[in-house]
Design a protein around this motif. Sequence first.
Motif, PDB file in Angstrom:
ATOM      1  N   SER A  20       0.708  -1.311  -0.073  1.00  0.00           N
ATOM      2  CA  SER A  20      -0.010  -0.049  -0.001  1.00  0.00           C
ATOM      3  C   SER A  20       0.918   1.349   0.236  1.00  0.00           C
ATOM      4  O   SER A  20       0.528   2.193  -0.653  1.00  0.00           O
ATOM      5  CB  SER A  20      -1.119  -0.003   1.244  1.00  0.00           C
ATOM      6  N   VAL A  21       1.971   1.093   0.791  1.00  0.00           N
ATOM      7  CA  VAL A  21       2.883   2.308   1.006  1.00  0.00           C
ATOM      8  C   VAL A  21       3.670   2.567  -0.597  1.00  0.00           C
ATOM      9  O   VAL A  21       3.587   3.880  -1.026  1.00  0.00           O
ATOM     10  CB  VAL A  21       3.879   2.143   1.974  1.00  0.00           C
ATOM     11  N   LEU A  22       4.005   1.484  -1.330  1.00  0.00           N
ATOM     12  CA  LEU A  22       4.527   1.578  -2.552  1.00  0.00           C
ATOM     13  C   LEU A  22       3.660   2.004  -3.486  1.00  0.00           C
ATOM     14  O   LEU A  22       4.116   2.962  -4.277  1.00  0.00           O
ATOM     15  CB  LEU A  22       5.044   0.092  -2.786  1.00  0.00           C
ATOM     16  N   VAL A  23       2.218   1.730  -3.552  1.00  0.00           N
ATOM     17  CA  VAL A  23       1.459   1.975  -4.598  1.00  0.00           C
ATOM     18  C   VAL A  23       1.096   3.431  -4.253  1.00  0.00           C
ATOM     19  O   VAL A  23       1.102   4.333  -5.280  1.00  0.00           O
ATOM     20  CB  VAL A  23       0.122   1.162  -4.302  1.00  0.00           C
ATOM     21  N   HIS A  24       1.053   3.813  -3.120  1.00  0.00           N
ATOM     22  CA  HIS A  24       0.672   5.375  -2.685  1.00  0.00           C
ATOM     23  C   HIS A  24       1.851   6.217  -3.232  1.00  0.00           C
ATOM     24  O   HIS A  24       1.645   7.173  -3.826  1.00  0.00           O
ATOM     25  CB  HIS A  24       0.645   5.482  -1.052  1.00  0.00           C
ATOM     26  N   ALA A  64       6.958   0.642   6.861  1.00  0.00           N
ATOM     27  CA  ALA A  64       7.008   1.898   7.901  1.00  0.00           C
ATOM     28  C   ALA A  64       6.621   3.311   7.216  1.00  0.00           C
ATOM     29  O   ALA A  64       7.016   4.222   7.967  1.00  0.00           O
ATOM     30  CB  ALA A  64       8.399   1.758   8.494  1.00  0.00           C
ATOM     31  N   GLY A  65       6.395   3.129   5.899  1.00  0.00           N
ATOM     32  CA  GLY A  65       6.048   4.442   5.453  1.00  0.00           C
ATOM     33  C   GLY A  65       6.851   4.732   4.282  1.00  0.00           C
ATOM     34  O   GLY A  65       7.784   3.962   4.004  1.00  0.00           O
ATOM     35  N   GLY A  66       6.798   5.769   3.815  1.00  0.00           N
ATOM     36  CA  GLY A  66       7.394   6.169   2.037  1.00  0.00           C
ATOM     37  C   GLY A  66       7.632   7.657   2.133  1.00  0.00           C
ATOM     38  O   GLY A  66       6.883   8.388   2.842  1.00  0.00           O
ATOM     39  N   ILE A  67       8.605   8.119   1.380  1.00  0.00           N
ATOM     40  CA  ILE A  67       8.704   9.528   1.132  1.00  0.00           C
ATOM     41  C   ILE A  67       8.893   9.833  -0.235  1.00  0.00           C
ATOM     42  O   ILE A  67       9.400   9.090  -1.060  1.00  0.00           O
ATOM     43  CB  ILE A  67      10.031   9.985   1.896  1.00  0.00           C
TER      44      ILE A  67
END
Length: 150
Positions: A20-24, A64-67
């Motif tokens: 989900s983080v990667l897709v976002h 743990a999130g993405g930037i």
Amino acid sequence: MLSRLFDIVVWQSALAVAISVLVHEVGHAGVQRIFKLPVKIIEWGRGPRILKIGVLEIRLLPFAGGIYPNGSELSGSRIAGALIAAGGILAQWIGMVVIGRLQLHEIAWLKTFCIAYGMCAFLSLLVLIPFKGSDGYYLFKALVKRRQQV
């Protein structure tokens, strides 16, 4: 037996959050590329970098999130800036549509993954709250910015 089931649920949930983080983050970059603006980096996760593939940096903790550096400010138009800022959430919800259309949630071993991904997509709406640095902040900033003078 119960311990093994718990392990499977935890791993599928962690994988769903990471995807989900990667897709976002890729959603932001994809919309930015649609408007022919350069994409310099996408960081998937937190911690030390493990691998770099093109502009994608894979970090130690991908769940743990993405930037994604704010590309909405590169845009000269309000609409482009707003769509870039909202691109991550749009991509997550498109992912939900894909899961639904392919009926992946009906595959027994993917059920937990689909539920966790759906929760992430739903919770992604919280980033629309315009706190400094959030997608909502940049969305609001793009919509209210003055037109650039030529």
